[in-house]
Scaffold this motif. Structure first.
Motif, PDB file in Angstrom:
ATOM      1  N   LEU A 151       0.834  -1.198   0.000  1.00  0.00           N
ATOM      2  CA  LEU A 151       0.000   0.000   0.000  1.00  0.00           C
ATOM      3  C   LEU A 151       0.868   1.249   0.000  1.00  0.00           C
ATOM      4  N   ASN A 152       2.016   1.124   0.607  1.00  0.00           N
ATOM      5  CA  ASN A 152       3.029   2.180   0.650  1.00  0.00           C
ATOM      6  C   ASN A 152       4.310   1.540   1.177  1.00  0.00           C
ATOM      7  N   ASP A 153       5.222   2.332   1.698  1.00  0.00           N
ATOM      8  CA  ASP A 153       6.507   1.791   2.143  1.00  0.00           C
ATOM      9  C   ASP A 153       6.425   0.992   3.438  1.00  0.00           C
ATOM     10  N   VAL A 154       5.322   1.100   4.170  1.00  0.00           N
ATOM     11  CA  VAL A 154       5.318   0.524   5.523  1.00  0.00           C
ATOM     12  C   VAL A 154       4.160  -0.436   5.798  1.00  0.00           C
ATOM     13  N   CYS A 155       3.392  -0.785   4.790  1.00  0.00           N
ATOM     14  CA  CYS A 155       2.317  -1.761   4.993  1.00  0.00           C
ATOM     15  C   CYS A 155       1.897  -2.327   3.635  1.00  0.00           C
ATOM     16  N   SER A 156       1.223  -3.459   3.667  1.00  0.00           N
ATOM     17  CA  SER A 156       0.790  -4.119   2.441  1.00  0.00           C
ATOM     18  C   SER A 156      -0.570  -4.756   2.683  1.00  0.00           C
ATOM     19  N   PHE A 157      -1.062  -5.502   1.666  1.00  0.00           N
ATOM     20  CA  PHE A 157      -2.320  -6.222   1.851  1.00  0.00           C
ATOM     21  C   PHE A 157      -2.278  -7.526   1.073  1.00  0.00           C
ATOM     22  N   ASN A 158      -3.095  -8.455   1.530  1.00  0.00           N
ATOM     23  CA  ASN A 158      -3.231  -9.750   0.875  1.00  0.00           C
ATOM     24  C   ASN A 158      -4.271  -9.620  -0.229  1.00  0.00           C
ATOM     25  N   ILE A 159      -3.885  -9.903  -1.453  1.00  0.00           N
ATOM     26  CA  ILE A 159      -4.758  -9.638  -2.599  1.00  0.00           C
ATOM     27  C   ILE A 159      -6.068 -10.429  -2.556  1.00  0.00           C
ATOM     28  N   PRO A 160      -6.072 -11.725  -2.242  1.00  0.00           N
ATOM     29  CA  PRO A 160      -7.335 -12.470  -2.296  1.00  0.00           C
ATOM     30  C   PRO A 160      -8.406 -11.989  -1.318  1.00  0.00           C
ATOM     31  N   ASP A 161      -8.013 -11.637  -0.078  1.00  0.00           N
ATOM     32  CA  ASP A 161      -9.039 -11.281   0.913  1.00  0.00           C
ATOM     33  C   ASP A 161      -8.922  -9.856   1.426  1.00  0.00           C
ATOM     34  N   LEU A 162      -8.009  -9.059   0.871  1.00  0.00           N
ATOM     35  CA  LEU A 162      -7.817  -7.648   1.223  1.00  0.00           C
ATOM     36  C   LEU A 162      -7.344  -7.440   2.664  1.00  0.00           C
ATOM     37  N   LYS A 163      -6.819  -8.460   3.297  1.00  0.00           N
ATOM     38  CA  LYS A 163      -6.348  -8.331   4.669  1.00  0.00           C
ATOM     39  C   LYS A 163      -5.167  -7.369   4.737  1.00  0.00           C
ATOM     40  N   TYR A 164      -5.234  -6.443   5.686  1.00  0.00           N
ATOM     41  CA  TYR A 164      -4.152  -5.494   5.923  1.00  0.00           C
ATOM     42  C   TYR A 164      -2.982  -6.222   6.593  1.00  0.00           C
ATOM     43  N   ILE A 165      -1.754  -5.931   6.142  1.00  0.00           N
ATOM     44  CA  ILE A 165      -0.567  -6.591   6.693  1.00  0.00           C
ATOM     45  C   ILE A 165       0.434  -5.518   7.120  1.00  0.00           C
ATOM     46  N   ASP A 166       0.809  -5.537   8.401  1.00  0.00           N
ATOM     47  CA  ASP A 166       1.764  -4.551   8.897  1.00  0.00           C
ATOM     48  C   ASP A 166       3.144  -5.163   9.059  1.00  0.00           C
ATOM     49  N   LEU A 167       4.095  -4.353   9.467  1.00  0.00           N
ATOM     50  CA  LEU A 167       5.486  -4.801   9.576  1.00  0.00           C
ATOM     51  C   LEU A 167       5.763  -5.636  10.819  1.00  0.00           C
ATOM     52  N   TYR A 168       4.766  -5.781  11.691  1.00  0.00           N
ATOM     53  CA  TYR A 168       4.914  -6.709  12.810  1.00  0.00           C
ATOM     54  C   TYR A 168       4.560  -8.137  12.395  1.00  0.00           C
ATOM     55  N   ASP A 169       4.036  -8.287  11.225  1.00  0.00           N
ATOM     56  CA  ASP A 169       3.587  -9.590  10.724  1.00  0.00           C
ATOM     57  C   ASP A 169       4.764 -10.289  10.031  1.00  0.00           C
ATOM     58  N   ASP A 170       5.086 -11.491  10.494  1.00  0.00           N
ATOM     59  CA  ASP A 170       6.183 -12.248   9.871  1.00  0.00           C
ATOM     60  C   ASP A 170       5.973 -12.452   8.381  1.00  0.00           C
ATOM     61  N   ASN A 171       4.715 -12.441   7.942  1.00  0.00           N
ATOM     62  CA  ASN A 171       4.406 -12.724   6.543  1.00  0.00           C
ATOM     63  C   ASN A 171       4.259 -11.458   5.689  1.00  0.00           C
ATOM     64  N   HIS A 172       4.714 -10.314   6.222  1.00  0.00           N
ATOM     65  CA  HIS A 172       4.811  -9.139   5.361  1.00  0.00           C
ATOM     66  C   HIS A 172       5.831  -9.436   4.271  1.00  0.00           C
ATOM     67  N   MET A 173       5.584  -8.909   3.076  1.00  0.00           N
ATOM     68  CA  MET A 173       6.427  -9.245   1.923  1.00  0.00           C
ATOM     69  C   MET A 173       7.883  -8.817   2.117  1.00  0.00           C
ATOM     70  N   TYR A 174       8.147  -7.801   2.952  1.00  0.00           N
ATOM     71  CA  TYR A 174       9.539  -7.451   3.232  1.00  0.00           C
ATOM     72  C   TYR A 174      10.264  -8.603   3.916  1.00  0.00           C
ATOM     73  N   TRP A 175       9.575  -9.242   4.859  1.00  0.00           N
ATOM     74  CA  TRP A 175      10.242 -10.286   5.650  1.00  0.00           C
ATOM     75  C   TRP A 175      10.309 -11.608   4.891  1.00  0.00           C
ATOM     76  N   ILE A 176       9.308 -11.890   4.063  1.00  0.00           N
ATOM     77  CA  ILE A 176       9.401 -13.069   3.195  1.00  0.00           C
ATOM     78  C   ILE A 176      10.605 -12.922   2.264  1.00  0.00           C
ATOM     79  N   THR A 177      10.734 -11.713   1.684  1.00  0.00           N
ATOM     80  CA  THR A 177      11.849 -11.461   0.771  1.00  0.00           C
ATOM     81  C   THR A 177      13.181 -11.477   1.515  1.00  0.00           C
ATOM     82  N   ALA A 178      13.242 -10.833   2.671  1.00  0.00           N
ATOM     83  CA  ALA A 178      14.495 -10.784   3.425  1.00  0.00           C
ATOM     84  C   ALA A 178      14.963 -12.187   3.786  1.00  0.00           C
TER      85      ALA A 178
END
Length: 592
Positions: free
Chosen positions: A260-287
């Protein structure tokens, strides 16, 4: 620490924020031009009037600030190629291009001194309206029915969210796509040479570890370039923003997550908001993936320090043999095609399992935010009418197709049934010269195109087919290389795109939700967001290049603690609330 598709440790937050602006929605009204063309089918009506002389088009030169396409770069100045000539013939507009740069955009946003038509970031539009630097388009919309009537949701979005609360249309958001269609060009994915994948044993990619094992096998088989440089499986760059720097688009696609921006994302199928405390944020999956890649000798050590230009040079030289962005290998595929078409860079699919609900289709109901244009308030009525004729052309089926594949009547035309087809001469020219379309100006003005690259046509005879004729199955079947045929046989499909579209586990992104996030943020939120982004640019690469798993885990914990110290809780609460409002406002605007 368990990542990707494990349980989220996301904490529950309850906050209240000021509601996101929801302006009233108005229907498209009349305008100053009593001779406005009616109908929004393909743009053919306007062409017939121009050819008959019924419309005496005023000849106008328009200064337009736009970006250049990598496939067929545009040069600054007056444009005279066949597509530019066709645009002039249909609209009376001569294009004078000024090439886009962020520095110029920021300078113009600050001064208010704009070109006639200027690509402009959403965050600058409200201040420019307040400064009187840009002009309302409402009185001229009747001149552009292919835009105003065919894309009413874009018009309503512009009036409701990009108008300083005035409920007027100041901004044109191009690359619109009212209904979802499969992404068929400029895709994200797992692009690797097909012969190298087969050479590696054609393994199933059922996990990120499987993906890395494949890259390692390829690297073992091809450790150096022809010039003797070490090869890498993964590389990135740092000048396309934090999302491109810290998250790999292959994760966006196959894990169906988007920033959504530099500090949060969302799950495309269900629109769930994902923050940086979530292990499954795309930054941490990629890292996590990049850390493992580095341990395996796969990660380019300059991944976080080089520019896109440097990265692109490594791609072209073969030093990096995988990319998540299809266009990186356009030149490579052209060379392989010229060499006989026995090999090709293709999207080697990750397994069709629930863990990978691949992002396959897209709708952009309000247009694309990075393709937003405004018109200078200095433009007189003659220029205003010319500009609206131009955008009517760009949003029409004929106009969009001509931007994509070259001018109507030269590279393509309609047959006796009204079906858009390549001309016989064009087909013959393409056999002799694969770059013929580019020589005719195809794709040179893709930065202006009204309808998205892989939008479906709406005209009756062409409904359900891609506007870009090169993407339709009948054309693809005729032009498939040996590598394409082998790829199709492997996946059990007739054309390559079907390997993705026939997946059981797939998802569709609706860009309209993202458009409805705030273009500007409160000062305190923006200040914290900038601090967090700057911190992550340093902390994440340092974590990825950890020597051991224990060091990696320790640094990850430090990042999480520092985020809290830097006020991330308040930032995330603001954006989560904004996201919830975006979802509800989307439903109000679209009725979906």
């Amino acid at each position: 620490m368990k990542r990707i598709l494990g349980k989220s440790r996301k904490r529950i937050i309850t906050t209240v924020m000021t509601a996101v602006l929801m302006a009233g929605v108005m229907a498209c009204g009349g305008g100053k031009d009593s001779a406005a063309v009616s109908g929004t089918d393909s743009g053919a009506g306007q062409e017939e009037k121009n050819q008959s002389g019924e419309n005496e088009l005023e000849q106008v030169t328009i200064d337009i600030f736009m970006d250049s396409a990598s496939e067929n770069p545009v040069t600054a100045g007056i444009q005279e190629d066949p597509v530019a000539q066709y645009i002039k013939e249909q609209t009376g507009v001569t294009l004078n291009v000024v090439l886009f740069s962020n520095e110029k955009q920021q300078a113009m946003a600050a001064s208010g001194d704009l070109y006639d038509v200027t690509r402009m970031g959403l965050q600058y539009i409200t201040p420019l309206i307040q400064a009187g630097a840009i002009q309302s388009l409402d009185e001229y919309l009747a001149i552009a029915p292919n835009m105003a009537e065919a894309f009413p949701e874009m018009v309503n979005y512009s009036r409701g969210y990009l108008s300083n609360g005035e409920n007027k249309m100041y901004a044109i958001c191009a690359r619109g796509k009212n209904n979802p269609s499969p992404l068929a060009t400029s895709r994200y994915g797992n692009f690797i040479r097909w012969e190298w994948y087969k050479e590696a044993g054609s393994p199933t990619i059922g996990s990120i570890d499987d993906f890395l094992d494949l890259l390692k096998t390829i690297q073992t088989n091809h450790p150096q370039t022809e010039s003797g440089k070490k090869t890498y499986g993964i590389s990135r760059f740092n000048d396309w923003g934090l999302n491109h720097m810290l998250s790999d688009p292959v994760i966006w696609k196959y894990c169906a997550q988007y920033g959504l921006n530099d500090v949060c994302s969302f799950n495309i199928p269900d629109l769930k908001y994902i923050d940086l405390y979530d292990d499954n944020h795309m930054y941490w999956i990629t890292a996590d993936m990049y850390f493992k890649a580095n341990q395996m000798g796969l990660l380019d050590p300059e991944t976080y320090t080089q520019k896109n230009e440097d990265y692109g040079q490594k791609i072209r030289e073969g030093q990096v043999f995988y990319s998540s962005m299809e266009w990186d290998f356009d030149a490579g595929n052209l060379d392989l095609n010229k060499a006989g078409g026995q090999d090709k860079y293709v999207d080697v699919l990750w397994d069709d399992i629930p863990d990978f609900p691949a992002w396959v289709s897209r709708a952009s109901e309000f247009g694309m935010a990075p393709r937003t244009f405004v018109v200078s308030s200095k433009c007189d009525e003659t220029k205003m009418k010319a500009i609206m004729r131009l955008f009517d052309f760009l949003f029409s089926e004929d106009g969009s197709r001509s931007i994509m594949i070259g001018p109507k009547g030269v590279t393509w035309d309609y047959d006796e049934n009204g079906v858009a087809v390549f001309t016989d001469e064009c087909r013959q020219k393409l056999k002799e010269n694969p770059e013929y379309l580019l020589e005719q100006g195809a794709y040179r003005y893709i930065g202006l195109v009204g309808q998205d690259y892989d939008a479906f046509a709406a005209s009756q005879a062409n409904e359900g087919k891609y506007i870009d004729l090169r993407l339709n199955s009948d054309y693809i079947k005729e032009s498939m290389t040996e590598a394409d045929k082998d790829y199709c046989e492997f996946y059990g499909v007739e054309v390559p795109l079907e390997a993705a579209t026939k997946r059981e586990n797939q998802s569709t992104i609706y860009e309209g939700y993202i458009n409805l996030m705030p273009a500007e943020n409160p000062t305190d939120i923006q200040r914290s967001m900038t601090k967090i982004s700057d911190y992550l640019q340093q902390a994440v690469p340092d974590m990825v290049f950890s020597a051991t798993s224990e060091e990696y885990e320790e640094k990850f914990s430090q990042i999480q603690a520092e985020l809290k110290n830097m006020g991330y809780d308040e930032v995330s609460a603001y954006f989560e609330d904004a996201w919830n409002h975006a979802i509800s406002n989307y439903k109000e605007l679209t009725g979906k």
